[in-house]
Write a protein that holds these residues in place. Sequence first.
Motif, PDB file in Angstrom:
ATOM      1  N   ARG A   1       0.879  -1.290   0.019  1.00 35.78           N
ATOM      2  CA  ARG A   1       0.110   0.022  -0.092  1.00 35.78           C
ATOM      3  C   ARG A   1       0.816   1.238  -0.019  1.00 35.78           C
ATOM      4  NH1 ARG A   1      -3.613   1.301   5.390  1.00 35.78           N
ATOM      5  NH2 ARG A   1      -1.658   2.143   5.799  1.00 35.78           N
ATOM      6  N   LEU A   2       0.427   2.107  -0.790  1.00 38.64           N
ATOM      7  CA  LEU A   2       0.995   3.474  -1.049  1.00 38.64           C
ATOM      8  C   LEU A   2       0.348   4.612  -0.662  1.00 38.64           C
ATOM      9  CD1 LEU A   2       4.097   4.283  -1.920  1.00 38.64           C
ATOM     10  CD2 LEU A   2       3.203   4.664  -4.032  1.00 38.64           C
ATOM     11  N   SER A   3       0.768   5.493   0.226  1.00 43.10           N
ATOM     12  CA  SER A   3      -0.108   6.800   0.561  1.00 43.10           C
ATOM     13  C   SER A   3       0.847   7.922  -0.005  1.00 43.10           C
ATOM     14  CB  SER A   3      -0.424   6.941   2.083  1.00 43.10           C
ATOM     15  OG  SER A   3      -0.784   8.215   2.133  1.00 43.10           O
ATOM     16  N   VAL A   4       0.419   8.211  -1.139  1.00 43.82           N
ATOM     17  CA  VAL A   4       1.185   9.335  -1.840  1.00 43.82           C
ATOM     18  C   VAL A   4       1.438  10.819  -1.242  1.00 43.82           C
ATOM     19  CG1 VAL A   4       1.673  10.511  -3.962  1.00 43.82           C
ATOM     20  CG2 VAL A   4       0.942   8.262  -4.081  1.00 43.82           C
ATOM     21  N   GLY A   5       2.422  11.229  -1.062  1.00 43.76           N
ATOM     22  CA  GLY A   5       2.561  12.713  -0.386  1.00 43.76           C
ATOM     23  C   GLY A   5       2.784  13.617  -1.400  1.00 43.76           C
ATOM     24  N   LEU A   6       3.381  14.694  -0.902  1.00 46.79           N
ATOM     25  CA  LEU A   6       3.660  16.073  -1.658  1.00 46.79           C
ATOM     26  C   LEU A   6       4.868  16.231  -2.192  1.00 46.79           C
ATOM     27  CD1 LEU A   6       1.975  18.767   0.711  1.00 46.79           C
ATOM     28  CD2 LEU A   6       1.105  17.719  -1.109  1.00 46.79           C
ATOM     29  N   GLU A   7       5.668  15.046  -2.329  1.00 45.54           N
ATOM     30  CA  GLU A   7       7.122  15.067  -3.148  1.00 45.54           C
ATOM     31  C   GLU A   7       6.911  14.994  -4.536  1.00 45.54           C
ATOM     32  OE1 GLU A   7       7.309  12.125   0.500  1.00 45.54           O
ATOM     33  OE2 GLU A   7       5.935  12.379  -1.181  1.00 45.54           O
ATOM     34  N   SER A   8       7.758  15.395  -5.053  1.00 45.67           N
ATOM     35  CA  SER A   8       7.573  15.759  -6.524  1.00 45.67           C
ATOM     36  C   SER A   8       7.681  14.516  -7.368  1.00 45.67           C
ATOM     37  CB  SER A   8       8.820  16.461  -7.200  1.00 45.67           C
ATOM     38  OG  SER A   8      10.198  15.470  -7.487  1.00 45.67           O
ATOM     39  N   LEU A   9       6.796  14.316  -8.265  1.00 48.68           N
ATOM     40  CA  LEU A   9       6.809  13.101  -9.229  1.00 48.68           C
ATOM     41  C   LEU A   9       8.202  12.649  -9.779  1.00 48.68           C
ATOM     42  CD1 LEU A   9       4.778  11.012 -10.640  1.00 48.68           C
ATOM     43  CD2 LEU A   9       4.589  12.642 -12.535  1.00 48.68           C
ATOM     44  N   ASP A  10       8.726  13.299 -10.210  1.00 44.90           N
ATOM     45  CA  ASP A  10       9.976  12.938 -10.790  1.00 44.90           C
ATOM     46  C   ASP A  10      10.718  12.220  -9.686  1.00 44.90           C
ATOM     47  OD1 ASP A  10       9.244  14.067 -13.330  1.00 44.90           O
ATOM     48  OD2 ASP A  10      10.483  15.826 -13.173  1.00 44.90           O
ATOM     49  N   ASP A  11      10.792  13.001  -8.623  1.00 51.78           N
ATOM     50  CA  ASP A  11      11.732  12.204  -7.441  1.00 51.78           C
ATOM     51  C   ASP A  11      11.134  10.865  -7.085  1.00 51.78           C
ATOM     52  OD1 ASP A  11      13.328  14.329  -7.345  1.00 51.78           O
ATOM     53  OD2 ASP A  11      12.644  15.268  -5.821  1.00 51.78           O
TER      54      ASP A  11
END
Length: 413
Positions: A393-403
């Motif tokens: 499971r992945l809870s996506v945060g505010l990091e950049s997509l490229d990173d």
Amino acid sequence: MPTFENSDSTADNVHSDRRFGVEHGGIHKPIHTSVQYGFDRIEELIGVFQGTLKGGYSYARQGTPTSAALETKITRLEQGVGTISFATGMAAISAIFLTLLRAGDHVVSSRYVFGNTNSILDTIQGFGINVSKVDAGSVAAVEAALLPTTRIVFVETIANPGTQIPDLVAIGDLCRARGIVYVIDNTILSPALFQPRAVGASLVVQSLTKTIAGHGTALGGAVTDTGLFDWTQYPNIAATYRKGDPTLWGLQQIRKKGLRDMGGTLSPEQAHSISIGAETLNLRVQQTSATALALAEWLAAHPKISAVHYPGLPSHPHHAQAKQLFKAYSWLLSFELHDAAAMSDVLNRLQLPIKATGLGDTRTLIIPVAPTIFWEAGAEVRAQMGIADGLVRLSVGLESLDDLIADFAQALA
């Protein structure tokens, strides 16, 4: 201050807790830590206890001015008639079940629910309440499970962790026709992406800890009444609470029996933190949903990934419904590796996602599902819920997509 009738406006997120004035002209509603509240006249104190004096406070276990400001904000975001805040989302869910149900009653629930929700459903069966867990993606399965004693149908807008979506509209029509309380857990999407009132929900429950607060620093939960259910026809409302506006009878019983008596009170400090977090709700869900969709597409194309579960993908079995009802698809996704045995090695190589439980944070969080949050449920239940041993499971945060993509690329390599 002005009022904003368009609940889609971010003005409600930012300003609604100031609608009734803020002490000393403060920009934010202050934190009221007082437990007891005094009155000039004894008649006013009596009025608070008997419910004839509106807006008064007697004892902080039933709420404070700080939690009331947050409740106003949630009510407006969900376009409801009232909200009760709790110390956690599970306290809110438990309060619904334990105050609106009696021995011999029946609940129909989606089988794809949060692990602790699944646990409380098992617990209430020990109190003589019958529970049927079905695939709520099919309204026919829900209807087939109904009994004359069915009082509640419970679903989540997007299931955690498998991202299954119930047949929300058809279940709402069914509950309305049968006079059944329709409870929707809107934790993942939040009212920024979907308002369950639109599909006929009676009560909306959510863990405020996650999407609404959004920073992983405060626990909280809430129950909102949409005003759509006729509580005069509900047999389990006690005579004590069949007074005043019938629209509020359900909430009144939940507040008195589920909050006052059970004591799952949201602290003023946590209420304040959640209210501040909600101010950036729209901005956060827009970015995290966009990043999650792009990352899901990238993972789905990767040769080492066997499956990606995300409603924004056309391959998702409920994509069409999600596209029709939701403004975006949220920050929650899950995936499976072709080589499940390599799961730990891959996750250990990741640098950005934090290996932790929890959801809806500003930082991306990752966890293997079967050996952690659904371990207690057992292999049979996991199989029924479609939780593979290698599900992540992945809870996506505010990091950049490229990173994020660069990090997953090196970990999978």
